[in-house]
Design a protein around this motif. Structure first.
Motif, PDB file in Angstrom:
ATOM      1  N   ILE A 119       0.731  -1.176  -0.059  1.00 32.68           N
ATOM      2  CA  ILE A 119      -0.167   0.117  -0.107  1.00 32.68           C
ATOM      3  C   ILE A 119       0.843   1.128  -0.024  1.00 32.68           C
ATOM      4  CG2 ILE A 119      -0.243   0.308   2.481  1.00 32.68           C
ATOM      5  CD1 ILE A 119      -3.077   0.844   2.239  1.00 32.68           C
ATOM      6  N   ASP A 120       0.518   2.172  -0.639  1.00 30.47           N
ATOM      7  CA  ASP A 120       1.276   3.590  -0.958  1.00 30.47           C
ATOM      8  C   ASP A 120       1.950   4.005   0.440  1.00 30.47           C
ATOM      9  OD1 ASP A 120      -0.787   5.001  -3.746  1.00 30.47           O
ATOM     10  OD2 ASP A 120       0.807   3.510  -3.574  1.00 30.47           O
ATOM     11  N   SER A 121       1.127   3.915   1.490  1.00 32.57           N
ATOM     12  CA  SER A 121       1.625   4.621   2.794  1.00 32.57           C
ATOM     13  C   SER A 121       2.542   3.948   3.242  1.00 32.57           C
ATOM     14  CB  SER A 121       0.280   4.565   3.895  1.00 32.57           C
ATOM     15  OG  SER A 121      -0.082   3.389   4.088  1.00 32.57           O
ATOM     16  N   VAL A 122       3.063   2.598   3.102  1.00 35.36           N
ATOM     17  CA  VAL A 122       4.181   1.926   3.595  1.00 35.36           C
ATOM     18  C   VAL A 122       5.483   1.662   2.800  1.00 35.36           C
ATOM     19  CG1 VAL A 122       2.444   0.914   5.301  1.00 35.36           C
ATOM     20  CG2 VAL A 122       3.270  -0.555   3.125  1.00 35.36           C
ATOM     21  N   LYS A 123       5.217   2.052   1.435  1.00 31.31           N
ATOM     22  CA  LYS A 123       6.329   1.932   0.493  1.00 31.31           C
ATOM     23  C   LYS A 123       7.657   2.413   0.947  1.00 31.31           C
ATOM     24  CE  LYS A 123       3.549   1.265  -3.672  1.00 31.31           C
ATOM     25  NZ  LYS A 123       3.057   1.546  -4.799  1.00 31.31           N
ATOM     26  N   GLY A 124       8.766   1.701   1.049  1.00 33.20           N
ATOM     27  CA  GLY A 124       9.960   2.335   1.411  1.00 33.20           C
ATOM     28  C   GLY A 124      10.262   2.168   2.844  1.00 33.20           C
ATOM     29  N   ARG A 125       9.221   1.849   3.578  1.00 30.94           N
ATOM     30  CA  ARG A 125       9.147   1.395   4.889  1.00 30.94           C
ATOM     31  C   ARG A 125       8.928   0.027   5.559  1.00 30.94           C
ATOM     32  NH1 ARG A 125       5.948   3.747   8.623  1.00 30.94           N
ATOM     33  NH2 ARG A 125       4.235   3.839   7.253  1.00 30.94           N
ATOM     34  N   PHE A 126       8.256  -0.486   4.713  1.00 27.28           N
ATOM     35  CA  PHE A 126       7.772  -2.030   5.054  1.00 27.28           C
ATOM     36  C   PHE A 126       8.336  -2.729   4.133  1.00 27.28           C
ATOM     37  CE2 PHE A 126       3.687  -1.582   7.492  1.00 27.28           C
ATOM     38  CZ  PHE A 126       4.264  -0.506   8.584  1.00 27.28           C
ATOM     39  N   THR A 127       8.776  -4.047   4.460  1.00 28.15           N
ATOM     40  CA  THR A 127       9.455  -5.137   3.549  1.00 28.15           C
ATOM     41  C   THR A 127       8.838  -6.515   3.942  1.00 28.15           C
ATOM     42  OG1 THR A 127      11.473  -3.816   3.389  1.00 28.15           O
ATOM     43  CG2 THR A 127      11.682  -6.245   2.555  1.00 28.15           C
ATOM     44  N   ILE A 128       8.154  -6.876   2.894  1.00 27.19           N
ATOM     45  CA  ILE A 128       7.558  -8.346   3.160  1.00 27.19           C
ATOM     46  C   ILE A 128       8.451  -9.328   2.413  1.00 27.19           C
ATOM     47  CG2 ILE A 128       6.442  -8.159   1.067  1.00 27.19           C
ATOM     48  CD1 ILE A 128       3.956  -9.750   2.517  1.00 27.19           C
ATOM     49  N   SER A 129       8.738 -10.612   3.321  1.00 30.00           N
ATOM     50  CA  SER A 129       9.471 -11.426   2.798  1.00 30.00           C
ATOM     51  C   SER A 129       9.016 -12.738   3.231  1.00 30.00           C
ATOM     52  CB  SER A 129      10.881 -11.469   3.233  1.00 30.00           C
ATOM     53  OG  SER A 129      11.035 -11.531   4.558  1.00 30.00           O
ATOM     54  N   ARG A 130       9.196 -14.051   2.588  1.00 32.77           N
ATOM     55  CA  ARG A 130       9.016 -15.141   2.839  1.00 32.77           C
ATOM     56  C   ARG A 130      10.266 -16.242   2.980  1.00 32.77           C
ATOM     57  NH1 ARG A 130       4.023 -16.928  -0.886  1.00 32.77           N
ATOM     58  NH2 ARG A 130       4.264 -19.084   0.170  1.00 32.77           N
ATOM     59  N   GLU A 131       9.880 -17.171   3.748  1.00 29.42           N
ATOM     60  CA  GLU A 131      10.841 -18.534   3.832  1.00 29.42           C
ATOM     61  C   GLU A 131      10.084 -19.723   3.804  1.00 29.42           C
ATOM     62  OE1 GLU A 131      14.589 -18.931   6.209  1.00 29.42           O
ATOM     63  OE2 GLU A 131      14.025 -17.059   7.137  1.00 29.42           O
ATOM     64  N   ASN A 132      10.156 -20.149   2.365  1.00 28.72           N
ATOM     65  CA  ASN A 132       9.155 -21.310   2.269  1.00 28.72           C
ATOM     66  C   ASN A 132       9.805 -22.589   2.828  1.00 28.72           C
ATOM     67  OD1 ASN A 132       7.732 -19.767   0.437  1.00 28.72           O
ATOM     68  ND2 ASN A 132       7.848 -20.609  -1.338  1.00 28.72           N
ATOM     69  N   ALA A 133      11.105 -22.812   3.303  1.00 28.34           N
ATOM     70  CA  ALA A 133      11.597 -23.965   3.891  1.00 28.34           C
ATOM     71  C   ALA A 133      11.147 -23.690   5.341  1.00 28.34           C
ATOM     72  CB  ALA A 133      12.964 -23.808   3.665  1.00 28.34           C
ATOM     73  N   LYS A 134      10.632 -22.757   5.727  1.00 27.72           N
ATOM     74  CA  LYS A 134      10.351 -22.625   7.337  1.00 27.72           C
ATOM     75  C   LYS A 134       9.034 -22.380   7.221  1.00 27.72           C
ATOM     76  CE  LYS A 134      15.003 -21.016   9.003  1.00 27.72           C
ATOM     77  NZ  LYS A 134      15.695 -20.083   9.710  1.00 27.72           N
ATOM     78  N   ASN A 135       8.141 -22.290   6.469  1.00 30.46           N
ATOM     79  CA  ASN A 135       6.738 -21.993   6.370  1.00 30.46           C
ATOM     80  C   ASN A 135       6.656 -20.557   7.063  1.00 30.46           C
ATOM     81  OD1 ASN A 135       6.296 -24.320   5.180  1.00 30.46           O
ATOM     82  ND2 ASN A 135       4.766 -25.134   6.598  1.00 30.46           N
ATOM     83  N   THR A 136       7.363 -19.669   6.924  1.00 30.22           N
ATOM     84  CA  THR A 136       7.137 -18.619   7.778  1.00 30.22           C
ATOM     85  C   THR A 136       7.256 -17.285   6.692  1.00 30.22           C
ATOM     86  OG1 THR A 136       8.415 -19.477   9.716  1.00 30.22           O
ATOM     87  CG2 THR A 136       8.329 -17.031   9.660  1.00 30.22           C
TER      88      THR A 136
END
Length: 129
Positions: free
Chosen positions: A61-78
Motif C-alpha cells: 500500500i502506498d503509505s508503507v512503501k519504502g518503510r515496510f518489506t515483506i518476505s517469506r521463507e518457504n522452507a520454514k513456512n514463515t
C-alpha cells in the motif's frame, strides 16, 4: 487444520523498527500467496503488503512503501514483515493471511481488497509519538 500465528508486535517509539513473523501450518505453504493486513480502531481492515507464492512479486500500500518489506521463507513456512521508521498512524492490529487463489498478476487486487481466506489472530503494534 490451517493455523497462522503472528508474533513480533509491541510498543515502540516513532521512528523505531519491528519485525513481524507469521508461522503457517496445515496447508501447502509454497502454493499460497501471503499477506499482512492491519486494522486500526474504527477503521476497515487494509492490505499492507502481500507476496506471491514464489516470493518474486510483492504489493505494498502506498503509505508503507519504502518503510515496510515483506518476505517469506518457504522452507520454514514463515513470512516476515520488516518495518522501519514507524509512525503513530501505523498503530493497528496486524494480521497475516494466506490464500491459494492469487496469481502473480492479480496479487494487487486480492491484497488491496483484503480478500484472503485464511487468517491469523493478529499481533498488536502500537507506536508512541
Amino acid at each position: 487444520q490451517v493455523q497462522l500465528v503472528e508474533s513480533g508486535g509491541g510498543l515502540v517509539q516513532a521512528g523505531g523498527s519491528l519485525r513481524l513473523s507469521c508461522t503457517v501450518s496445515g496447508l501447502t505453504f509454497g502454493f499460497h500467496a501471503l499477506g499482512w493486513f492491519r486494522q486500526a480502531p474504527g477503521k476497515e481492515r487494509e492490505g499492507v503488503a502481500c507476496i506471491s507464492r514464489n516470493g518474486k512479486r510483492a504489493y505494498y500500500i502506498d503509505s508503507v512503501k519504502g518503510r515496510f518489506t515483506i518476505s517469506r521463507e518457504n522452507a520454514k513456512n514463515t513470512m516476515y514483515l520488516d518495518i522501519e521508521s514507524l509512525q503513530p498512524e501505523d498503530t493497528a492490529m496486524y494480521y497475516c493471511a494466506a490464500d491459494i487463489r492469487p496469481q502473480m498478476e492479480d496479487l494487487d487486487r486480492y491484497c488491496s481488497r483484503a480478500d484472503f481466506r485464511s487468517w491469523g489472530q493478529g499481533t498488536q503494534v502500537t507506536v508512541s509519538s
